[in-house]
Design a protein around this motif. Sequence first.
Motif, PDB file in Angstrom:
ATOM      1  N   MET A   1       0.742  -1.211   0.041  1.00 51.73           N
ATOM      2  CA  MET A   1      -0.105  -0.037   0.046  1.00 51.73           C
ATOM      3  C   MET A   1       0.746   1.183  -0.120  1.00 51.73           C
ATOM      4  SD  MET A   1      -2.904   1.210   2.911  1.00 51.73           S
ATOM      5  CE  MET A   1      -4.028  -0.322   2.368  1.00 51.73           C
ATOM      6  N   ASN A   2       0.749   2.226  -0.964  1.00 51.87           N
ATOM      7  CA  ASN A   2       1.556   3.390  -0.863  1.00 51.87           C
ATOM      8  C   ASN A   2       1.019   4.232  -0.057  1.00 51.87           C
ATOM      9  OD1 ASN A   2      -0.515   4.953  -1.873  1.00 51.87           O
ATOM     10  ND2 ASN A   2      -0.360   4.377  -4.025  1.00 51.87           N
ATOM     11  N   SER A   3       2.052   5.425   0.202  1.00 51.36           N
ATOM     12  CA  SER A   3       1.786   6.170   1.274  1.00 51.36           C
ATOM     13  C   SER A   3       0.408   6.900   1.396  1.00 51.36           C
ATOM     14  CB  SER A   3       2.812   7.397   1.479  1.00 51.36           C
ATOM     15  OG  SER A   3       3.118   7.877   0.363  1.00 51.36           O
ATOM     16  N   ARG A   4      -0.071   7.358   0.067  1.00 52.13           N
ATOM     17  CA  ARG A   4      -1.302   8.015  -0.143  1.00 52.13           C
ATOM     18  C   ARG A   4      -2.590   7.228   0.185  1.00 52.13           C
ATOM     19  NH1 ARG A   4       0.147  10.397  -6.046  1.00 52.13           N
ATOM     20  NH2 ARG A   4       1.780  12.080  -5.508  1.00 52.13           N
ATOM     21  N   SER A   5      -2.503   5.975  -0.104  1.00 53.76           N
ATOM     22  CA  SER A   5      -3.363   5.024   0.348  1.00 53.76           C
ATOM     23  C   SER A   5      -3.618   4.814   1.948  1.00 53.76           C
ATOM     24  CB  SER A   5      -3.357   3.787  -0.318  1.00 53.76           C
ATOM     25  OG  SER A   5      -3.544   3.931  -2.106  1.00 53.76           O
ATOM     26  N   LEU A   6      -2.344   4.669   2.525  1.00 57.52           N
ATOM     27  CA  LEU A   6      -2.124   4.642   3.681  1.00 57.52           C
ATOM     28  C   LEU A   6      -2.789   5.770   4.473  1.00 57.52           C
ATOM     29  CD1 LEU A   6      -0.936   2.767   6.119  1.00 57.52           C
ATOM     30  CD2 LEU A   6       0.925   4.119   5.982  1.00 57.52           C
ATOM     31  N   MET A   7      -2.478   6.738   4.089  1.00 58.45           N
ATOM     32  CA  MET A   7      -3.095   7.888   4.883  1.00 58.45           C
ATOM     33  C   MET A   7      -4.689   8.024   4.732  1.00 58.45           C
ATOM     34  SD  MET A   7      -0.304  11.225   4.105  1.00 58.45           S
ATOM     35  CE  MET A   7      -1.077  11.988   5.586  1.00 58.45           C
ATOM     36  N   LEU A   8      -5.058   7.804   3.531  1.00 57.19           N
ATOM     37  CA  LEU A   8      -6.586   7.693   3.565  1.00 57.19           C
ATOM     38  C   LEU A   8      -7.015   6.716   4.277  1.00 57.19           C
ATOM     39  CD1 LEU A   8      -6.990   8.288  -0.374  1.00 57.19           C
ATOM     40  CD2 LEU A   8      -7.430  10.094   1.420  1.00 57.19           C
ATOM     41  N   SER A   9      -6.492   5.555   4.310  1.00 59.29           N
ATOM     42  CA  SER A   9      -7.171   4.405   5.258  1.00 59.29           C
ATOM     43  C   SER A   9      -7.174   4.912   6.662  1.00 59.29           C
ATOM     44  CB  SER A   9      -6.215   3.148   4.980  1.00 59.29           C
ATOM     45  OG  SER A   9      -6.162   2.634   3.625  1.00 59.29           O
ATOM     46  N   VAL A  10      -5.960   5.341   7.200  1.00 56.86           N
ATOM     47  CA  VAL A  10      -5.890   5.852   8.495  1.00 56.86           C
ATOM     48  C   VAL A  10      -7.072   6.844   8.779  1.00 56.86           C
ATOM     49  CG1 VAL A  10      -4.680   7.374  10.248  1.00 56.86           C
ATOM     50  CG2 VAL A  10      -3.449   5.696   8.657  1.00 56.86           C
ATOM     51  N   GLY A  11      -7.108   7.773   7.721  1.00 52.64           N
ATOM     52  CA  GLY A  11      -8.197   8.911   7.871  1.00 52.64           C
ATOM     53  C   GLY A  11      -9.485   8.196   8.068  1.00 52.64           C
TER      54      GLY A  11
ATOM     55  N   ARG B   1     -10.339   5.267   9.169  1.00 57.42           N
ATOM     56  CA  ARG B   1     -10.480   4.503  10.506  1.00 57.42           C
ATOM     57  C   ARG B   1     -10.797   5.602  11.527  1.00 57.42           C
ATOM     58  NH1 ARG B   1      -5.553   1.613   8.937  1.00 57.42           N
ATOM     59  NH2 ARG B   1      -6.126  -0.504   8.113  1.00 57.42           N
ATOM     60  N   PHE B   2     -10.237   6.910  11.539  1.00 64.69           N
ATOM     61  CA  PHE B   2     -10.518   8.056  12.403  1.00 64.69           C
ATOM     62  C   PHE B   2     -11.939   8.354  12.162  1.00 64.69           C
ATOM     63  CE2 PHE B   2     -10.907  12.348  13.027  1.00 64.69           C
ATOM     64  CZ  PHE B   2     -10.663  12.538  14.406  1.00 64.69           C
ATOM     65  N   VAL B   3     -12.340   8.402  11.156  1.00 60.20           N
ATOM     66  CA  VAL B   3     -13.772   8.810  10.929  1.00 60.20           C
ATOM     67  C   VAL B   3     -14.773   7.588  11.376  1.00 60.20           C
ATOM     68  CG1 VAL B   3     -15.663   9.333   9.108  1.00 60.20           C
ATOM     69  CG2 VAL B   3     -13.169  10.277   8.872  1.00 60.20           C
ATOM     70  N   ARG B   4     -14.341   6.415  11.456  1.00 57.73           N
ATOM     71  CA  ARG B   4     -15.132   5.414  11.694  1.00 57.73           C
ATOM     72  C   ARG B   4     -15.395   5.604  13.191  1.00 57.73           C
ATOM     73  NH1 ARG B   4     -12.061   1.816   8.638  1.00 57.73           N
ATOM     74  NH2 ARG B   4     -13.044   1.231   6.474  1.00 57.73           N
ATOM     75  N   VAL B   5     -14.252   5.914  13.989  1.00 61.63           N
ATOM     76  CA  VAL B   5     -14.501   6.172  15.378  1.00 61.63           C
ATOM     77  C   VAL B   5     -15.502   7.430  15.904  1.00 61.63           C
ATOM     78  CG1 VAL B   5     -13.085   6.538  17.607  1.00 61.63           C
ATOM     79  CG2 VAL B   5     -12.055   5.173  15.960  1.00 61.63           C
ATOM     80  N   LEU B   6     -15.008   8.456  15.198  1.00 62.64           N
ATOM     81  CA  LEU B   6     -15.985   9.633  15.022  1.00 62.64           C
ATOM     82  C   LEU B   6     -17.236   9.377  14.810  1.00 62.64           C
ATOM     83  CD1 LEU B   6     -15.651  12.673  15.686  1.00 62.64           C
ATOM     84  CD2 LEU B   6     -15.247  13.018  13.320  1.00 62.64           C
ATOM     85  N   THR B   7     -17.427   8.483  13.749  1.00 60.74           N
ATOM     86  CA  THR B   7     -18.990   8.243  13.494  1.00 60.74           C
ATOM     87  C   THR B   7     -19.691   7.476  14.611  1.00 60.74           C
ATOM     88  OG1 THR B   7     -18.188   8.223  11.114  1.00 60.74           O
ATOM     89  CG2 THR B   7     -20.561   7.159  11.776  1.00 60.74           C
TER      90      THR B   7
ATOM     91  N   VAL C   1     -11.022   3.920  -2.723  1.00 58.36           N
ATOM     92  CA  VAL C   1     -11.985   3.379  -1.692  1.00 58.36           C
ATOM     93  C   VAL C   1     -12.422   4.067  -0.356  1.00 58.36           C
ATOM     94  CG1 VAL C   1     -12.668   1.026  -0.709  1.00 58.36           C
ATOM     95  CG2 VAL C   1     -11.994   1.220  -3.016  1.00 58.36           C
ATOM     96  N   PRO C   2     -11.257   4.227   0.282  1.00 60.72           N
ATOM     97  CA  PRO C   2     -11.179   4.852   1.666  1.00 60.72           C
ATOM     98  C   PRO C   2     -11.686   6.115   1.712  1.00 60.72           C
ATOM     99  CG  PRO C   2      -8.963   3.945   1.473  1.00 60.72           C
ATOM    100  CD  PRO C   2      -9.746   3.931  -0.083  1.00 60.72           C
ATOM    101  N   LEU C   3     -11.687   7.035   0.755  1.00 64.33           N
ATOM    102  CA  LEU C   3     -12.053   8.182   0.534  1.00 64.33           C
ATOM    103  C   LEU C   3     -13.626   8.146   0.599  1.00 64.33           C
ATOM    104  CD1 LEU C   3     -11.903  11.557   0.378  1.00 64.33           C
ATOM    105  CD2 LEU C   3     -11.851  11.104  -2.048  1.00 64.33           C
ATOM    106  N   PHE C   4     -14.168   7.343  -0.267  1.00 67.26           N
ATOM    107  CA  PHE C   4     -15.696   7.222  -0.349  1.00 67.26           C
ATOM    108  C   PHE C   4     -16.285   6.291   0.882  1.00 67.26           C
ATOM    109  CE2 PHE C   4     -14.629   7.985  -4.830  1.00 67.26           C
ATOM    110  CZ  PHE C   4     -15.744   8.596  -5.086  1.00 67.26           C
ATOM    111  N   ASP C   5     -15.339   5.707   1.806  1.00 62.12           N
ATOM    112  CA  ASP C   5     -15.872   5.005   2.800  1.00 62.12           C
ATOM    113  C   ASP C   5     -16.108   6.197   3.873  1.00 62.12           C
ATOM    114  OD1 ASP C   5     -16.204   2.451   2.545  1.00 62.12           O
ATOM    115  OD2 ASP C   5     -14.263   1.816   3.622  1.00 62.12           O
ATOM    116  N   ILE C   6     -15.132   7.326   3.934  1.00 58.38           N
ATOM    117  CA  ILE C   6     -15.170   8.427   4.825  1.00 58.38           C
ATOM    118  C   ILE C   6     -16.641   9.069   4.537  1.00 58.38           C
ATOM    119  CG2 ILE C   6     -14.432  10.631   5.116  1.00 58.38           C
ATOM    120  CD1 ILE C   6     -11.455   9.284   4.689  1.00 58.38           C
ATOM    121  N   ILE C   7     -17.049   9.263   3.306  1.00 57.48           N
ATOM    122  CA  ILE C   7     -18.222   9.946   2.600  1.00 57.48           C
ATOM    123  C   ILE C   7     -19.169   9.327   3.210  1.00 57.48           C
ATOM    124  CG2 ILE C   7     -19.577  10.733   0.702  1.00 57.48           C
ATOM    125  CD1 ILE C   7     -17.148  12.555   1.248  1.00 57.48           C
TER     126      ILE C   7
END
Length: 549
Positions: A1-11, A13-19, A214-220
Motif C-alpha cells: 500500500m503506498n503512502s497516499r492510500s495508507l493516509m486515506l485508510s488511517v483517515g 479509521r479515524f472517521v469510523r471512530v468519530l462516526t 475506496v477509503p475516501l468514499f468510505d469516509i463519505i
Amino acid sequence: MNSRSLMLSVGARFVRVLTAARTRAGEFPGRNQTLSFLGPEPTGEAAATFHVREKRKLSARLREFFVYSPALGRTVGVRVLLPGRPSEVADVIYLFHGGGDDFRSWTDLGAAEQLTADSPYLVVMPDAGAASYSRHTIGGGERTETTLDWPTFHTAELPAFIADRYSVNSERSGALLAGLSMGGYGAMKYAAQHPDRYCAAAAFSSPLDPLSAVPLFDIIALREGGAAKSLFGDPKRDLAEWQANSPMSLAPNLAGTDLWFTAGSGTPHADDEDEDHVDVLEATVNQHGLKFHERLTALGIDHTWSPRATGLHNWFAWQRELAEWLAALDDPSRRGTSAAGGGLPGLRDEQPVAAGARGVHDGAAFTYVTGEPVFAVHGWDVAISRRRAQLVTFAEVTPASFTLNGAGTFRVRTPALYHPGQRYRIAISSPLAENVYDLAADADGRLELTGRMAGALHDPIVPGKRTRHFRTWGQDALTTVSITPLDSPEDATGADAAAGTGSGMGTGSRSGAEAFPGPVSAERSADGPSSAAADPSTSAPGPEPRRAR
C-alpha cells in the motif's frame, strides 16, 4: 500500500471512530443544518410532493430556499444566483459543493457571487449532504432504514423546480454541471449518466476513479451516518456497482459533452503562504485527473485537462478554477469543440452546423454504458431483468440495429423514429436463441421489443475460487438486434394501408440511415451526434490548460 492510500485508510479509521460517537448522539455532518425553525418534516400527502418550505432574499442576486424533497425524505437547502447579465432566457449551471461543505459554501467561501457578477448563467447551488452524489441507504438495526436518493433530487426534482420558477433554457444546451472535490465527481458522474441532459461538465480537484480511492468514499459514507462500504458495497464482490458510479467506467458516454477538469500538484501556491506541506489529498486527485485524461484520450473524446504545478485542496484553488472555467465558456476559440450541433452555452446561434448533420434524436448512432437495469437515454427506454448487477453497454444504437451485453431478458421501447402502422422485421441473435418476428409501429411511431440475452447470472451453491466464474458467466455475451422495414406495402395491415402509412419505408432500395428518414411525429433535435471526431495526438501534462483530442 503506498503512502497516499495508507493516509486515506488511517483517515477512514479515524472517521469510523468519530462516526460511532456521533451515532450514539444522533448527529452527522451531512445533517447538521439548523432547520429547527421550520418545525417537523412534512408527513402524509405533503411528504409526497416537492415543495418550498421557506425562501429568502439574501442580496440583489442571491436567493435561498429550503425545499422538501420526496427523493430524500427530508428538507434541504438550495441557493440560487440570478444572472449577472440578465436575459430573457438563461442557461443554468448546477454548482456542487464538496465533502464537509453545504449549499452555502460556494457563496460564503468560494466567491461565487463575485465571480459570476458579469455572467449570463443562473447558478444553482444545492445541498448534497455528506456529498456522496449517489443513492445511499443508511440506518438499519435499531435505526430506521432510509434511502437518500441524491441523484433523483439533483437531476430530476431540482431541474423541474428551477424550470418552473425561472425563465431558463430547458434543453440540453442550457444545462451545465460543475463542482469541487466530491462535487466535481458528482458533476462528471451525472453528465456521464445523462449525456442527453447536460452539455458541459467541470470538476475541480475531484476523485474521478472511485476504485482508486475506496477509503475516501468510505469516509463519505460514514459522514452521512452509514456503515463502511455502504455506498457501493465491497469493491471486489460488488465491482459492477462501483463501475456504475465511476466517471472512469462511464467515460464513453461523455463523447459530445464539453469537459473541463483540473487539479493542483499538492505543493503550496503563492496564495497558500501559511502552508508549507504537501497536500496528499490534492496530489491523489491530481493522479485521478491524469488517469481520466488518459482514458478520454484513448477513447478519442475531446476534453480539457488543466493540471496545476502548485495548489492545495482549498478554496484559493477552487476560486481560481471556477473563474478560469467561466472564462473558458465564453472563449470564442473553444467554439465547435463539442459535438456538432451541441455547441457551448451562449454560442448556440453562432455555431455552424455541417450540412446534413443529424442529431441522436434523428437516428444518428450512439453508445451508452450504464450499471442501471432500467434506464432511458436519447428517447430509448430500456429495462433488463437480471439476477446480479453488471455493467451494460447499449451500443451502436440506430433505428436499424443495436447491441446489448450481459445476461437476462430485455425490453426496449424505441423513440418515435418509425412510420406509424408500418411493419418491421425484428431479428434477435443471442447466445441462447435466434428469434425473428414481425412488429408494427404504434400510433406514435414507436416499437416495443423484447428478447432473451445470455443465461442469468447466479450465485454458486458453494462460493469460492472454483465457482467464481458462475458469478460473471454471460456478462460479456453479446445480443444483437436488427430492425428492418418490410419491403412491400401489402405487408402492412389494412388499417395501416388505409391511413397511407404502409409504404413510407418499404421501397427496398435504401439501407442503414437512408431507410429511416427520421421521426415522423416527433420534433427533430439538434443536440448533435453522440461522438465527435478526434485527433489521438496529445502532449504531456503540464501546467497550462490544453485541448486534448
